[in-house]
Design an enzyme around this catalytic site. Structure first.
Site, PDB file in Angstrom:
ATOM      1  N   CYS A  78       0.623  -1.107   0.012  1.00  0.00           N
ATOM      2  CA  CYS A  78      -0.040   0.026   0.007  1.00  0.00           C
ATOM      3  C   CYS A  78       1.085   1.305  -0.147  1.00  0.00           C
ATOM      4  CB  CYS A  78      -0.922   0.089   1.333  1.00  0.00           C
ATOM      5  SG  CYS A  78      -2.193  -1.209   1.179  1.00  0.00           S
ATOM      6  N   CYS A 160      -3.672   0.066  -3.152  1.00  0.00           N
ATOM      7  CA  CYS A 160      -4.234   0.454  -2.044  1.00  0.00           C
ATOM      8  C   CYS A 160      -3.525   1.743  -1.347  1.00  0.00           C
ATOM      9  CB  CYS A 160      -4.427  -0.635  -1.210  1.00  0.00           C
ATOM     10  SG  CYS A 160      -2.813  -1.588  -0.745  1.00  0.00           S
TER      11      CYS A 160
END
Ligand code: ZNA
Length: 263
Positions: A78, A160
């Site tokens: 992420c 993400c």
């Protein structure tokens, strides 16, 4: 041998199969050795060839590349995804100083295919080294277009946290809805996983940036991008910058790490 079809684009890169295999080994054994036992390069390259060989290169489908996609799945951490549109060269230069960041070309699949050309032929079991369809002149759904669309779709869908994009201030429009970024990537970001898209609109130089009497982030195409993301529940920020901010130089020189190097 039968007559291969003649297209307007460059043919398959010489030694395509061998180049894919070498890049796969370089990536999984040298660049990301943690993937060494997880990825079977022979199988991956075979799946790549199977997606293309003996097929009409103007009738490619996502399904053709499905087995290849499965074999090359990869987790990007992420906050480390970087998209680009019109800034490929700068971004790939910049990423060398940011080895924890990933563009599509820093994932196994993108790394293998970047800069190569390829296509098969419906009437032959060989690659077409003479010519390949041009996505502007011959057909929109070429073997290569479908590949990049499919790879970009997965890359964006897996992103993400905070994601970034670098756009080119000299392009008009700066945000192009028909680019891979505008047509595929933003629509495949998952609002449940992506909190914010941070855009950098990059000027060739500091002079160029200050010469324009308005902020490139106020461009109507950027406002449109903001709206698309707002509708999808993803926050958006934009900064106008000069390319030098992303290139090595005096101002951004990396200080020597005390204690590690013997000087
Ligand atoms: N490495 C690549 O060749 C590549 C990478 C090609 C297409 C897409 N990507 C992905 S999407 C990359 O990781 C970026 O995040 C995105 C950049 O694509 P873009 O938004 O279309 O940006 P661009 O600078 O306009 O185009 C990039 C390259 O793709 C250029 O060489 C274009 O000529 C080519 N291209 C763009 N659209 C198509 C295309 N080639 C074939 N079919 C298309 N529909």
């Amino acid at each position: 041998t039968r007559q291969l079809k003649k297209w307007h684009g460059e043919g398959t890169t010489p030694h395509f199969h061998k180049k894919l295999l070498k890049r796969c080994y370089d990536y999984t054994q040298v660049l990301k050795p943690e993937l060494r036992s997880a990825k079977d390069c022979q199988k991956i390259v075979e799946a790549f060839m199977d997606a293309v060989l003996s097929k009409d290169p103007c009738r490619s489908t996502e399904e053709d590349y499905e087995p290849l996609m499965k074999l090359t799945d990869q987790t990007v951490p992420c906050d480390k995804t970087l998209f680009w549109s019109g800034t490929g060269e700068l971004v790939h230069q910049y990423i060398k100083s940011q080895p924890e960041m990933f563009t599509l070309e820093n994932t196994l699949l993108g790394y293998m295919a970047d800069g190569l050309k390829w296509c098969g032929d419906a009437g032959s079991s060989e690659m077409n080294y003479q010519s390949c369809p041009d996505w502007r002149k011959d057909c929109a759904r070429t073997t290569m277009s479908i590949f990049w669309d499919t790879a970009s779709k997965r890359f964006a869908g897996n992103a993400c946290g905070v994601v970034q994009v670098m756009l080119n201030a000299s392009r008009s429009p700066i945000f192009n809805e028909n680019s891979t970024f505008g047509r595929v990537e933003i629509h495949n970001l998952n609002p449940g996983k992506v909190s914010i898209l941070q855009a950098s609109v990059v000027h060739n130089s500091e002079e160029e940036k200050s010469h324009s009497s308005w902020d490139s982030c106020e461009d109507s195409s950027i406002k449109h991008l903001k709206l698309i993301l707002h509708r999808r529940g993803i926050k958006f920020t934009c900064q106008s910058t000069s390319s030098s901010r992303f290139l090595p130089g005096k101002a951004t020189a990396i200080l020597p790490c005390a204690g590690i190097f013997p000087w």
